[in-house]
Design an enzyme around this catalytic site. Structure first.
Site, PDB file in Angstrom:
ATOM      1  N   VAL A   1       0.839  -1.202   0.000  1.00 14.92           N
ATOM      2  CA  VAL A   1       0.000   0.000   0.000  1.00 14.92           C
ATOM      3  C   VAL A   1       0.872   1.248   0.000  1.00 14.92           C
ATOM      4  O   VAL A   1       1.979   1.260   0.534  1.00 14.92           O
ATOM      5  CB  VAL A   1      -0.939   0.004   1.227  1.00 14.92           C
ATOM      6  CG1 VAL A   1      -1.956  -1.110   1.113  1.00 14.92           C
ATOM      7  CG2 VAL A   1      -0.151  -0.124   2.524  1.00 14.92           C
TER       8      VAL A   1
ATOM      9  N   GLU B   1      25.219  -5.392  15.589  1.00 15.25           N
ATOM     10  CA  GLU B   1      24.766  -6.741  15.261  1.00 15.25           C
ATOM     11  C   GLU B   1      25.118  -7.081  13.819  1.00 15.25           C
ATOM     12  O   GLU B   1      24.625  -8.060  13.268  1.00 15.25           O
ATOM     13  CB  GLU B   1      23.276  -6.912  15.522  1.00 15.25           C
ATOM     14  CG  GLU B   1      22.344  -6.050  14.725  1.00 15.25           C
ATOM     15  CD  GLU B   1      20.886  -6.398  15.012  1.00 15.25           C
ATOM     16  OE1 GLU B   1      20.275  -7.053  14.153  1.00 15.25           O
ATOM     17  OE2 GLU B   1      20.375  -6.029  16.074  1.00 15.25           O
TER      18      GLU B   1
ATOM     19  N   CYS C   1      19.972  -3.967  19.202  1.00 14.87           N
ATOM     20  CA  CYS C   1      20.086  -2.517  18.976  1.00 14.87           C
ATOM     21  C   CYS C   1      20.599  -1.727  20.170  1.00 14.87           C
ATOM     22  O   CYS C   1      20.770  -0.512  20.064  1.00 14.87           O
ATOM     23  CB  CYS C   1      18.732  -1.959  18.552  1.00 14.87           C
ATOM     24  SG  CYS C   1      18.136  -2.615  16.974  1.00 14.87           S
TER      25      CYS C   1
ATOM     26  N   THR D   1      12.699  -0.269   7.096  1.00 16.89           N
ATOM     27  CA  THR D   1      13.348   0.597   8.090  1.00 16.89           C
ATOM     28  C   THR D   1      14.813   0.270   8.355  1.00 16.89           C
ATOM     29  O   THR D   1      15.555   1.147   8.819  1.00 16.89           O
ATOM     30  CB  THR D   1      12.596   0.521   9.437  1.00 16.89           C
ATOM     31  OG1 THR D   1      12.523  -0.851   9.864  1.00 16.89           O
ATOM     32  CG2 THR D   1      11.184   1.084   9.311  1.00 16.89           C
TER      33      THR D   1
ATOM     34  N   THR E   1       7.076  -8.000  18.951  1.00 19.40           N
ATOM     35  CA  THR E   1       8.210  -7.111  19.212  1.00 19.40           C
ATOM     36  C   THR E   1       7.771  -5.810  19.883  1.00 19.40           C
ATOM     37  O   THR E   1       8.615  -5.032  20.324  1.00 19.40           O
ATOM     38  CB  THR E   1       8.949  -6.755  17.909  1.00 19.40           C
ATOM     39  OG1 THR E   1       8.062  -6.038  17.034  1.00 19.40           O
ATOM     40  CG2 THR E   1       9.433  -8.009  17.195  1.00 19.40           C
TER      41      THR E   1
ATOM     42  N   HIS F   1      14.895   4.604  21.780  1.00 19.02           N
ATOM     43  CA  HIS F   1      15.246   3.807  20.600  1.00 19.02           C
ATOM     44  C   HIS F   1      14.163   3.949  19.539  1.00 19.02           C
ATOM     45  O   HIS F   1      12.970   3.985  19.843  1.00 19.02           O
ATOM     46  CB  HIS F   1      15.436   2.340  20.985  1.00 19.02           C
ATOM     47  CG  HIS F   1      15.656   1.453  19.797  1.00 19.02           C
ATOM     48  ND1 HIS F   1      16.677   1.645  18.901  1.00 19.02           N
ATOM     49  CD2 HIS F   1      14.953   0.375  19.343  1.00 19.02           C
ATOM     50  CE1 HIS F   1      16.614   0.731  17.950  1.00 19.02           C
ATOM     51  NE2 HIS F   1      15.576  -0.051  18.200  1.00 19.02           N
TER      52      HIS F   1
ATOM     53  N   ASN G   1      16.014   3.007  10.802  1.00 15.00           N
ATOM     54  CA  ASN G   1      16.488   2.415  12.054  1.00 15.00           C
ATOM     55  C   ASN G   1      17.930   1.956  11.893  1.00 15.00           C
ATOM     56  O   ASN G   1      18.197   0.960  11.217  1.00 15.00           O
ATOM     57  CB  ASN G   1      15.588   1.238  12.439  1.00 15.00           C
ATOM     58  CG  ASN G   1      16.034   0.559  13.729  1.00 15.00           C
ATOM     59  OD1 ASN G   1      16.908   1.050  14.436  1.00 15.00           O
ATOM     60  ND2 ASN G   1      15.422  -0.577  14.036  1.00 15.00           N
TER      61      ASN G   1
ATOM     62  N   SER H   1      16.644  -6.056  21.230  1.00  9.32           N
ATOM     63  CA  SER H   1      15.839  -7.272  21.251  1.00  9.32           C
ATOM     64  C   SER H   1      16.583  -8.381  21.962  1.00  9.32           C
ATOM     65  O   SER H   1      17.805  -8.450  21.947  1.00  9.32           O
ATOM     66  CB  SER H   1      15.489  -7.695  19.820  1.00  9.32           C
ATOM     67  OG  SER H   1      14.592  -6.786  19.234  1.00  9.32           O
TER      68      SER H   1
END
Length: 345
Positions: free
Chosen positions: A29, A80, A112, A153, A201, A234, A266, A296
């Site tokens: 979309v 990471e 992160c 992101t 998440t 964050h 991000n 995470s």
């Protein structure tokens, strides 16, 4: 002994891809960018990775305060997406910025929030008197599988902070961490793209940990949201930090200076630290900044920071976050896929 930030630097790649361009390729979309409150993201060049981004951010931090690299006793790089599974990113940084060989190095991982974990480690070594200055870095060239929600992101960028006990531009008044075993996001060794729990998440991961760490620090220090001029959280997208700020009692005006995710995406380990840098780019002496990261797995680190008079002496000696945002060069999905190594034979 007071401990805090002596200098800071950032680096954001100049290449950008519009979220609408990614959505076009996958037939999504058209209002997905508005839904995420992310409109474009930073993309690394073909020769850029976490190590090169960390080096550029560190060089900016060194030059901003004219620091002698030989004074740095520790380099901790949080990411990471370290370029090597067995070979430290930090040793590359140390050599590139001209450190002596009498320093300790470690690469950190905690999704992160690895960058803020590096910041805490440097704080401890400085406060103990073991080192004069520490260099804490958060940098990533984050990955999202083609067509996955993360692809809209997941971006590239980083920030570096020199931590010390003298000549502070900002004193870190306190820090507090909250950690649990929450498998909301993961990637096994040898797997190119991470997996995630979708909506899982959010509430049990991001919001629970950010709010717990933030409330824990304010309770520890006896402070409230209205005691701060700015707040940084964050930024996995443009919605979560706005929502968590409101839940905690912070205003949109407090988070606006550090909310850079709509323009760069991000940056994972760089996310919170780049947001802090954007805030330091305009904060005045005596003002206070509340910062909370999220990684995470899951955990959050919260910091209470007070800006000193010295900020005005060094602020303009290196590029700021808005300077990097302003030099965007846009690419289409085909070139983006090439830059990110998504075309595999």
């Amino acid at each position: 002994m007071g401990v805090g930030i002596v200098s800071y630097g950032v680096y954001i790649p100049r290449y950008r891809i519009k979220v609408d361009e990614i959505a076009r390729v996958w037939g999504e979309v058209e209002d997905i960018a508005r839904g995420l409150n992310v409109y474009e993201k930073a993309v690394p060049d073909l020769d850029e990775d976490t190590a090169t981004i960390a080096v550029e951010a560190a060089r900016n931090a060194i030059s901003r305060a004219n620091i002698d690299p030989h004074r740095i006793g520790a380099i901790y790089t949080g990411s990471e997406s370290h370029p090597y599974a067995v070979k430290p990113t930090g040793t590359i940084v140390g050599e590139a910025i001209g450190c002596s060989h009498s320093h300790t190095v470690a690469d950190m991982e905690f999704a992160c929030k690895a960058g803020t974990a590096a910041l805490q480690a440097c704080m401890g070594l400085v406060r103990s008197g073991m080192i004069d200055l520490g260099l804490a870095i958060g940098a990533d060239v984050s990955q999202g599988a083609p067509g996955d929600a993360l692809e809209y992101t997941a971006a590239a960028g980083g920030a570096a902070y020199v931590v010390g006990a003298a000549d502070l531009i900002a004193e870190i008044e306190g820090t507090y961490s909250f950690t649990t075993d929450t498998p909301d996001f993961w990637r096994r060794e040898g797997i190119p793209y991470p997996e995630h729990g979708g909506r899982f998440t959010g509430e049990p991961a991001y919001f629970k940990h950010v709010m717990s760490a933030a409330r824990g620090l304010m309770e520890l220090l006896g402070k409230k949201p209205e005691d701060y001029d700015y707040a940084v959280f964050h930024q996995p997208n443009g919605k979560f930090p706005v929502r968590v700020a409101a839940k905690l009692g912070f205003t949109k005006e407090q988070i606006a200076p550090g909310l850079v995710v709509p323009h760069i995406g991000n940056t994972y380990s760089g996310s919170t630290l780049i947001g802090l840098a954007a805030t330091l780019d305009q904060a005045e002496p005596g003002e206070s900044i509340f910062v909370t990261s999220f990684g995470s797995g899951a955990g959050s680190d919260a910091f209470s920071i007070r800006v000193t008079e010295r900020i005005n002496d060094i602020r303009d000696r290196a590029p700021g976050v808005r300077d990097y945002i302003a030099i965007a060069e846009y690419i289409d999905y085909a070139r983006y896929a090439k830059h990110k190594g998504k075309l595999r034979l």
